[in-house]
Design a protein around this motif. Structure first.
Motif: not given
Length: 176
Positions: A54-69, A152-164
Motif C-alpha cells: 500500500g502507498p502509505l505503509t512501511t514495508t520490510y521484506y526478508k532477503i531470500g524471499q519473493p517480494v510482490t509489487f 516512478q521512484n516514490r516507493l521506499l521499502f526495507g530489506m533485511y537478513v533474518p537473524q537466528p
C-alpha cells in the motif's frame, strides 16, 4: 499498406498482397502510418499508484524471499511499449533489475525472487531501497512530458537478513 502509380497515371491504394505475375512499369513508394494525438500540456506526466504494498505503509521484506509489487497506471495518454522495474539501494550505490522490457498491462505486477540476489558481487544489504518503474525506451532519469510515463521512484521499502533465534534464557545473555 502502400501506394503504386501505374504508367497510365491511375493510383492504387491499399494492401500490397498480390499473387501471380505483375506486368507494366511504375514506381512504388512505401507509406508509413503515422498517428499523432494532442495532449494538453497542462496535464501531468503519467505515473503509478501502488496497490501492493500500500502507498502509505512501511514495508520490510526478508532477503531470500519473493517480494510482490502491484500497481495501476495513472494519467497515461500514451502507453509505453515496455517498462523496466528496478530496485535501488543508496547504501551500496547498486541497482538491481527486477524486470526489463516488461509489457504494460492495466495493472502492473512483478514478483522479485530476492534469493537470486542474496549473494554475489552486489548482494542485497539490510537497508532501505527505492522501487523504480520507468519507460524502457527512455533513460532512468528521464523527465516525461504530459501524458507519458515518467520515472516512478516514490516507493521506499526495507530489506533485511533474518537473524537466528536466540532464547532469552541463553547463557550468552549480556544481562547477567
Amino acid at each position: 499498406t502502400g501506394s503504386d502509380t501505374a504508367s497510365s497515371g491511375a493510383t492504387k491504394t491499399g494492401t500490397n498482397t498480390e499473387t501471380g505475375t505483375r506486368t507494366g512499369t511504375g514506381t512504388g513508394t512505401a507509406n508509413t502510418a503515422t498517428s499523432s494525438i494532442w495532449i494538453d500540456p497542462r496535464l501531468p506526466a503519467g505515473g503509478v499508484s501502488m496497490i501492493t504494498p500500500g502507498p502509505l505503509t512501511t514495508t520490510y521484506y526478508k532477503i531470500g524471499q519473493p517480494v510482490t509489487f502491484v500497481w495501476n497506471y495513472t494519467s497515461l495518454s500514451v502507453t509505453p511499449s515496455a517498462i523496466n522495474v528496478v530496485a535501488s539501494c543508496s547504501l551500496n550505490d547498486a541497482t538491481y533489475t527486477i524486470a526489463s522490457n516488461m509489457s504494460v498491462k492495466e495493472t502492473g505486477s512483478v514478483v522479485w525472487d530476492t534469493k537470486d540476489f542474496a549473494t554475489g558481487t552486489e548482494p542485497l544489504l539490510t537497508a532501505t531501497y527505492t522501487l523504480i518503474i520507468y519507460d524502457e525506451s527512455e533513460p532512468i532519469d528521464h523527465v516525461a512530458s504530459a501524458g507519458y510515463l515518467g520515472t516512478q521512484n516514490r516507493l521506499l521499502f526495507g530489506m533485511y537478513v533474518p537473524q537466528p533465534y536466540t532464547p532469552l534464557n541463553s547463557k550468552s545473555s549480556s544481562f547477567e
